[in-house]
Design a protein around this motif. Structure first.
Motif, PDB file in Angstrom:
ATOM      1  N   MET A  28       0.836  -1.208   0.000  1.00 31.04           N
ATOM      2  CA  MET A  28       0.000   0.000   0.000  1.00 31.04           C
ATOM      3  C   MET A  28       0.870   1.256   0.000  1.00 31.04           C
ATOM      4  SD  MET A  28      -3.145  -0.958   2.544  1.00 31.04           S
ATOM      5  CE  MET A  28      -3.785   0.714   2.506  1.00 31.04           C
ATOM      6  N   ALA A  29       1.969   1.227   0.735  1.00 29.74           N
ATOM      7  CA  ALA A  29       2.870   2.387   0.757  1.00 29.74           C
ATOM      8  C   ALA A  29       3.466   2.618  -0.627  1.00 29.74           C
ATOM      9  CB  ALA A  29       3.974   2.167   1.792  1.00 29.74           C
ATOM     10  N   PHE A 155      -9.449  -7.154  -4.386  1.00 27.92           N
ATOM     11  CA  PHE A 155      -9.046  -5.748  -4.318  1.00 27.92           C
ATOM     12  C   PHE A 155     -10.270  -4.866  -4.123  1.00 27.92           C
ATOM     13  CE2 PHE A 155      -7.285  -1.764  -6.234  1.00 27.92           C
ATOM     14  CZ  PHE A 155      -6.292  -1.561  -5.298  1.00 27.92           C
ATOM     15  N   ASP A 156     -11.347  -5.173  -4.836  1.00 30.71           N
ATOM     16  CA  ASP A 156     -12.579  -4.414  -4.673  1.00 30.71           C
ATOM     17  C   ASP A 156     -13.103  -4.562  -3.245  1.00 30.71           C
ATOM     18  OD1 ASP A 156     -14.781  -2.802  -5.884  1.00 30.71           O
ATOM     19  OD2 ASP A 156     -15.952  -4.579  -5.336  1.00 30.71           O
ATOM     20  N   TYR A 162     -11.811  -0.608   3.281  1.00 35.81           N
ATOM     21  CA  TYR A 162     -11.041   0.605   3.561  1.00 35.81           C
ATOM     22  C   TYR A 162     -11.994   1.801   3.639  1.00 35.81           C
ATOM     23  CZ  TYR A 162      -6.575   3.221   3.149  1.00 35.81           C
ATOM     24  OH  TYR A 162      -5.456   3.997   3.351  1.00 35.81           O
ATOM     25  N   GLU A 163     -12.872   1.925   2.643  1.00 39.16           N
ATOM     26  CA  GLU A 163     -13.840   3.025   2.623  1.00 39.16           C
ATOM     27  C   GLU A 163     -14.760   2.971   3.837  1.00 39.16           C
ATOM     28  OE1 GLU A 163     -14.367   3.706  -2.186  1.00 39.16           O
ATOM     29  OE2 GLU A 163     -15.511   2.129  -1.204  1.00 39.16           O
ATOM     30  N   ALA A 164     -15.214   1.782   4.179  1.00 38.85           N
ATOM     31  CA  ALA A 164     -16.135   1.635   5.313  1.00 38.85           C
ATOM     32  C   ALA A 164     -15.480   2.073   6.617  1.00 38.85           C
ATOM     33  CB  ALA A 164     -16.618   0.183   5.418  1.00 38.85           C
ATOM     34  N   ASP A 170     -14.352   8.884  10.187  1.00 36.42           N
ATOM     35  CA  ASP A 170     -14.127  10.260   9.743  1.00 36.42           C
ATOM     36  C   ASP A 170     -15.082  11.198  10.465  1.00 36.42           C
ATOM     37  OD1 ASP A 170     -13.281  12.500   8.334  1.00 36.42           O
ATOM     38  OD2 ASP A 170     -14.567  12.069   6.618  1.00 36.42           O
ATOM     39  N   LYS A 171     -14.533  12.120  11.213  1.00 41.31           N
ATOM     40  CA  LYS A 171     -15.346  13.058  11.990  1.00 41.31           C
ATOM     41  C   LYS A 171     -16.016  14.109  11.104  1.00 41.31           C
ATOM     42  CE  LYS A 171     -12.558  12.535  16.173  1.00 41.31           C
ATOM     43  NZ  LYS A 171     -12.986  11.201  16.356  1.00 41.31           N
ATOM     44  N   ASP A 172     -15.518  14.280   9.870  1.00 32.89           N
ATOM     45  CA  ASP A 172     -16.100  15.272   8.961  1.00 32.89           C
ATOM     46  C   ASP A 172     -17.275  14.721   8.167  1.00 32.89           C
ATOM     47  OD1 ASP A 172     -14.259  17.188   9.750  1.00 32.89           O
ATOM     48  OD2 ASP A 172     -12.826  16.633   8.198  1.00 32.89           O
ATOM     49  N   THR A 173     -17.481  13.399   8.214  1.00 33.20           N
ATOM     50  CA  THR A 173     -18.575  12.787   7.469  1.00 33.20           C
ATOM     51  C   THR A 173     -19.860  12.854   8.282  1.00 33.20           C
ATOM     52  OG1 THR A 173     -17.020  11.261   6.435  1.00 33.20           O
ATOM     53  CG2 THR A 173     -19.340  10.671   6.325  1.00 33.20           C
ATOM     54  N   PRO A 174     -20.931  13.431   7.709  1.00 29.18           N
ATOM     55  CA  PRO A 174     -22.192  13.462   8.440  1.00 29.18           C
ATOM     56  C   PRO A 174     -22.683  12.052   8.677  1.00 29.18           C
ATOM     57  CG  PRO A 174     -22.401  14.594   6.306  1.00 29.18           C
ATOM     58  CD  PRO A 174     -21.023  14.030   6.397  1.00 29.18           C
ATOM     59  N   GLY A 175     -23.235  11.811   9.832  1.00 23.70           N
ATOM     60  CA  GLY A 175     -23.686  10.454  10.053  1.00 23.70           C
ATOM     61  C   GLY A 175     -24.479  10.325  11.225  1.00 23.70           C
TER      62      GLY A 175
END
Length: 175
Positions: A28-29, A155-156, A162-164, A170-175
């Motif tokens: 990944m790096a 990979f998908d 990863y997205e989940a 993520d504190k910036d994502t409304p939820g």
């Protein structure tokens, strides 16, 4: 100890059971470096449209992604790409000069100008996409078909995970 740290520590082993997780981390790096340098985009542009820059490709892609949701303005492009509106305006002007984008009056408000992709712009994006797929195909050309299928699926699934995790933390994502 805060709850997040406690949760992380209790849900993940201190050391991976084998060398696969560290290998994924190292890979990944390396991929981050290649992605940061935008090598696939650069190679695709070299083949499909040598006179363009990555910023041109970014603007075209932003217009492609935004058009289905409604009218696209230079301000929206700037916001999507997180660039200064004057920079977005200059790139759009260049792309209008290349007949890849065109400006027209908004159907909702004739005082507002919107950006629309031309047929030449759509053809250019299709060619860039074909070049990217050709590069990926070249990378896996000597892999057995089963490996390509399995890698695509895994990979998908990995990126989805990863997205989940990102969205859940993520504190910036409304939820």
């Amino acid at each position: 100890m805060n709850e997040t740290l406690t949760s992380i520590l209790s849900n993940s082993p201190a050391e991976p059971d084998d060398d696969n997780v560290p290998l994924i981390g190292r890979s990944m790096a390396r991929m981050r470096l290649l992605t940061g340098r935008r090598l696939i985009g650069r190679l695709a542009i070299q083949s499909a449209a040598p006179g363009l820059e990555l910023s041109h490709l970014d603007v075209l892609d932003a217009v492609r992604r935004a058009q289905p949701a409604g009218e696209v303005t230079v301000g929206l492009i700037a916001e999507m790409l997180r660039i200064d509106p004057s920079r977005a305006s200059r790139v759009v002007a260049d792309m209008v000069g290349r007949n890849v984008l065109r400006r027209e009056a908004s159907q909702a408000d004739a005082r507002r100008i919107v950006v629309v992709m031309t047929a030449a712009g759509e053809a250019l994006l299709a060619e860039i996409r074909a070049q990217k797929f050709a590069i990926i195909s070249q990378i896996v050309s000597d892999w057995p078909e089963e490996d390509v299928e399995r890698f695509a699926t895994l990979f998908d699934r990995f990126i989805g995970g990863y997205e989940a995790i990102f969205l859940s933390r993520d504190k910036d994502t409304p939820g």
